[in-house]
Design an enzyme around this catalytic site. Structure first.
Site, PDB file in Angstrom:
ATOM      1  CB  ALA A 185      -0.904  -0.014   1.234  1.00  0.00           C
ATOM      2  CG  PHE A 186      -0.359   4.412   1.183  1.00  0.00           C
ATOM      3  CD1 PHE A 186      -1.267   5.250   0.553  1.00  0.00           C
ATOM      4  CD2 PHE A 186      -0.781   3.666   2.272  1.00  0.00           C
ATOM      5  CE1 PHE A 186      -2.577   5.349   1.017  1.00  0.00           C
ATOM      6  CE2 PHE A 186      -2.078   3.757   2.734  1.00  0.00           C
ATOM      7  CZ  PHE A 186      -2.987   4.604   2.107  1.00  0.00           C
ATOM      8  NE  ARG A 187       2.992   4.184  -6.831  1.00  0.00           N
ATOM      9  CZ  ARG A 187       1.919   3.587  -7.377  1.00  0.00           C
ATOM     10  NH1 ARG A 187       1.561   2.372  -7.004  1.00  0.00           N
ATOM     11  NH2 ARG A 187       1.217   4.192  -8.298  1.00  0.00           N
ATOM     12  CG  LEU A 188       5.117   2.786   2.073  1.00  0.00           C
ATOM     13  CD1 LEU A 188       4.600   3.099   3.472  1.00  0.00           C
ATOM     14  CD2 LEU A 188       6.499   3.415   1.883  1.00  0.00           C
ATOM     15  CG  HIS A 189       6.223  -1.350  -3.691  1.00  0.00           C
ATOM     16  ND1 HIS A 189       4.873  -1.376  -3.943  1.00  0.00           N
ATOM     17  CD2 HIS A 189       6.713  -0.253  -4.325  1.00  0.00           C
ATOM     18  CE1 HIS A 189       4.557  -0.348  -4.729  1.00  0.00           C
ATOM     19  NE2 HIS A 189       5.654   0.349  -4.969  1.00  0.00           N
TER      20      HIS A 189
END
Ligand SMILES: Cc1cc2nc3c(=O)[nH]c(=O)nc-3n(C[C@H](O)[C@H](O)[C@H](O)COP(=O)(O)O)c2cc1C
Length: 210
Positions: A185-189
């Protein structure tokens, strides 16, 4: 050779990153992707560099996952074949949109044995076997018609059991580094990297920033 695992992630790896063997993990992810991808879940982009160091990239099909390598098949005289013969190295990435996951590998590339290439060649349908004889992959072609004429002539000449042409066969990429990536989520891969250490005796696993 037995490979030791040095896990630097503090036991933080959970699904879908379970398991220490990066080859087994790729197999698991590929099997999952086979259920969700509309086409060619085994398509991977393989990168090489030319004589000037300029990168080149194209798609091939990953055909075998071995205990220490990834195998694909191609024309040894193609652009990629020439680049691999000159450098002996390359990298690939597989992105499964349906899973929102990515696997990367970089390392050394070598030809598989003639026996292994023969066995895979004979498993292909007859049209693909004739096609491998006919195509001077990556070199200029006058017209579609001249290729069709060559295929027709070779179909008559080679019959139903053509031998593998010497210019065609498999390559094995033996990774020295791999990375498994899953969307967060939110590019917090989530990213985990496997690196071969100590003369290829230890896979060291670390978590990376997204
Ligand atoms: C989905 C897909 C799968 C492909 N699989 C292969 C393959 O397994 N082997 C191959 O030589 N080319 C394959 N190709 C064609 C290559 O992408 C490329 O056009 C060709 O190998 C010539 O590349 P080169 O000129 O860089 O050597 C595939 C292309 C696509 C789009």
């Amino acid at each position: 050779m037995a490979i030791t695992i040095r896990d630097m992630t503090g036991g933080e790896r959970s699904a879908p990153f379970v398991g220490d063997d990066p080859f087994a993990l790729t197999r698991t992810w590929l099997a999952e992707a086979a259920k969700t991808e509309p086409n060619d879940p085994n398509a991977m982009q393989i990168a090489t560099v030319d004589a000037d160091g300029l990168p080149n990239v194209r798609t091939v099909l990953l055909k075998e996952i071995e205990t220490d390598g990834f195998v694909f098949y191609t024309n040894y005289q193609s652009a990629k074949g020439q680049e691999i013969e000159a450098t002996g190295q390359g990298a690939f990435v597989i992105h499964w949109k349906s899973l929102r996951r990515q696997v990367r590998a970089r390392g050394l590339i070598e030809r598989v044995s003639a026996e292994q290439s023969d066995a895979y060649f004979q498993s292909r349908d007859i049209g693909s076997r004739i096609g491998a004889h006919a195509s001077e992959q990556s070199r200029p072609l006058d017209s579609r018609g001249s290729l069709a004429a060559k295929v027709a002539a070779l179909t008559l000449k080679l019959g139903t059991k053509p031998r593998r042409p010497e210019h065609w066969g498999g390559y094995r990429l033996r990774p020295i580094e791999m990375e498994f990536w899953a969307d967060g989520a939110f590019r917090l891969h989530d990213r985990f990297r496997w690196v071969l250490k100590n003369e290829a005796k230890v896979w060291q696993i670390s978590r990376l920033n997204p």
